[in-house]
Enzyme design. Structure first.
Site, short mmCIF file in Angstrom:
data_model
loop_
_atom_site.label_atom_id
_atom_site.label_comp_id
_atom_site.label_asym_id
_atom_site.label_seq_id
_atom_site.Cartn_x
_atom_site.Cartn_y
_atom_site.Cartn_z
N TYR A 1 39.92 41.11 43.01
CA TYR A 1 39.55 40.61 41.68
C TYR A 1 38.42 41.46 41.10
O TYR A 1 38.54 42.00 40.00
CB TYR A 1 39.13 39.15 41.80
CG TYR A 1 38.82 38.46 40.49
CD1 TYR A 1 39.84 38.09 39.62
CD2 TYR A 1 37.50 38.17 40.14
CE1 TYR A 1 39.55 37.45 38.42
CE2 TYR A 1 37.22 37.52 38.95
CZ TYR A 1 38.23 37.16 38.09
OH TYR A 1 37.94 36.51 36.91
N VAL B 1 34.92 25.25 41.32
CA VAL B 1 34.00 24.20 41.73
C VAL B 1 33.97 23.00 40.78
O VAL B 1 33.93 21.86 41.23
CB VAL B 1 32.59 24.79 41.99
CG1 VAL B 1 31.92 25.26 40.70
CG2 VAL B 1 31.71 23.81 42.71
N ASP C 1 30.55 35.26 49.03
CA ASP C 1 30.29 34.32 47.94
C ASP C 1 28.93 34.70 47.31
O ASP C 1 27.91 34.70 47.99
CB ASP C 1 30.20 32.91 48.51
CG ASP C 1 30.39 31.83 47.46
OD1 ASP C 1 31.54 31.41 47.25
OD2 ASP C 1 29.38 31.42 46.87
N GLN D 1 23.76 34.13 43.63
CA GLN D 1 23.22 33.71 42.33
C GLN D 1 24.03 34.32 41.19
O GLN D 1 24.65 35.36 41.35
CB GLN D 1 21.75 34.12 42.22
CG GLN D 1 21.51 35.59 42.50
CD GLN D 1 20.04 35.95 42.53
OE1 GLN D 1 19.18 35.08 42.54
NE2 GLN D 1 19.75 37.24 42.49
#
Ligand code: NAD
Ligand code: UDP
Ligand code: UDP
Length: 308
Positions: A144, A186, A272, A275
């Site tokens: 991605y 999320v 992941d 921030q």
């Protein structure tokens, strides 16, 4: 009347964009292969005289006549884009080449939906457009991140080499109605879990941050960017600078839904980002844009959508 192509038009953002463009008097061609998109998202547009739907995969050439192109086709949720990573890269790279080739042939203006993921796991906070990013080229998010980075490269090379009119928008986490319940992102995960009374799944310790933008604000910015003068190419960050940890987000969703769900902690997915917060000075100065909808109000509207 302007003829506008929206690739990925049956997805979350694309469906809102198609709707807005039709309302403002344009003729819209929505192209989608329904990988993550859904006919439900656009069913209210199907009978409209200025809306046309075409099932097509942008990794294959497309010959149509249009004045503007919004290139949104690409799965956006990690769960989906990692399920067929080769196709994800093809969609970003071959998709960009085909849409740029089309724009070149018909002399259309073209906007790329890029992403804050081009900054990877950033060492600077907030991220401005001048930051080159910190991206793992061989990890599970790379299909991605690197696909989108290569698409940006292609846009700027077609601009330099073929003098195309391009606009590159770096979108930060956006949420709202029409996210799919099983999408894996999320906001939709937490809302669906809270409404069902299921455990809320926090990945890692929940200290990681994101900055969430409501979909209506994002669509305003896409249309404003397309309307900028020919000398404005971007890249321009679009997002809501109010940063929040994932743990705080979970607590807000529980409060707004009145849920009895409990928090459970699961392993943090590989790479992941820790921030994520946009510097939106450029959007403010060039587009006179900033987000109008705050997180609480945006979440209330999104929760109302998922309740139906
Ligand atoms: P989404 O998954 O809901 O929509 C993507 C759409 O593209 C879907 O309708 C899907 O079927 C379609 N698609 C995928 N591959 C295709 C292909 N090869 N050919 C034709 N259609 C294809 O995601 P979204 O949130 O609406 O994201 C839209 C765009 O915005 C994506 O390019 C994404 O990378 C970008 N973006 C979104 C966010 C966000 O938070 N929503 C953040 C950054 C960037
Ligand atoms: N293309 C397309 N529609 C068009 C024109 C081009 O899908 O209307 C695709 C075609 O597959 C081509 C690619 O865009 O290979 C890039 O086009 P370009 O003109 O830049 O390069 P070409 O490969 O034709 O030399
Ligand atoms: N996340 C989480 N629980 C979930 C889904 C996601 O804690 O059920 C975390 C995820 O690990 C990431 C953040 O929430 O740190 C945002 O994830 P999302 O997939 O929405 O977007 P992205 O990682 O692409 O910013």
């Amino acid at each position: 009347m302007k003829r506008i192509l929206v690739t990925g038009g049956a997805g979350f953002l694309g469906s809102h964009l198609c709707e807005r463009l039709i309302t403002s008097g344009s003729d819209v061609l929505c192209v989608d292969n329904f990988f993550t998109g859904n006919k439900e998202n656009i069913k209210h547009l199907l009978g409209h005289p200025h809306f046309e739907l075409m099932r097509h995969d942008v990794t294959f050439p497309l010959y149509v006549e249009v004045d503007e192109i919004y290139n949104l086709a690409c799965p956006a949720s990690p769960v989906h884009y990692q399920s067929d990573p080769v196709q994800t890269t093809k969609t970003s790279v071959h998709g960009a080449i085909n849409m740029l080739g089309l724009a070149k042939r018909v002399k259309a203006k073209i906007l790329q939906a890029s992403t804050s993921e081009v900054y990877g796991d950033p060492e600077v906070q907030p991220q401005s457009e001048a930051y080159w990013g910190r991206v793992n080229p061989i990890g599970i998010r790379s299909c991605y991140d690197e696909g989108k980075r290569c698409a940006e490269t292609l846009f700027f090379d077609y601009w330099r080499q073929h003098h195309l009119l391009i606009k590159v928008v770096r979108i930060f986490n956006t949420y709202g109605p029409r996210m799919q319940p099983g999408d894996g992102r999320v906001v939709s995960n937490f809302i669906v879990q809270a409404l069902n009374g299921d455990d809320i799944t926090i990945y890692g310790d929940g200290d990681q941050t994101r900055s969430f933008c409501y979909v209506d604000d994002l669509i305003d910015a896409l249309i404003l960017t397309m309307g900028t003068g020919d000398d404005f190419t971007g890249p321009v960050n679009i997002g809501n600078p109010s940063e929040i940890s994932i743990l705080e987000l979970a607590q807000i969703v529980i409060e707004l839904t009145g849920s009895k769900s409990k928090l459970v902690f699961k392993p943090l997915p590989q790479d992941d980002p820790k921030q994520r917060q946009p510097d939106i000075d450029l959007a403010k100065s060039q587009l006179d844009w900033y987000p109008r909808v705050d997180l609480i109000n945006g979440l209330k509207k999104t929760i109302a959508y998922f309740k139906i």
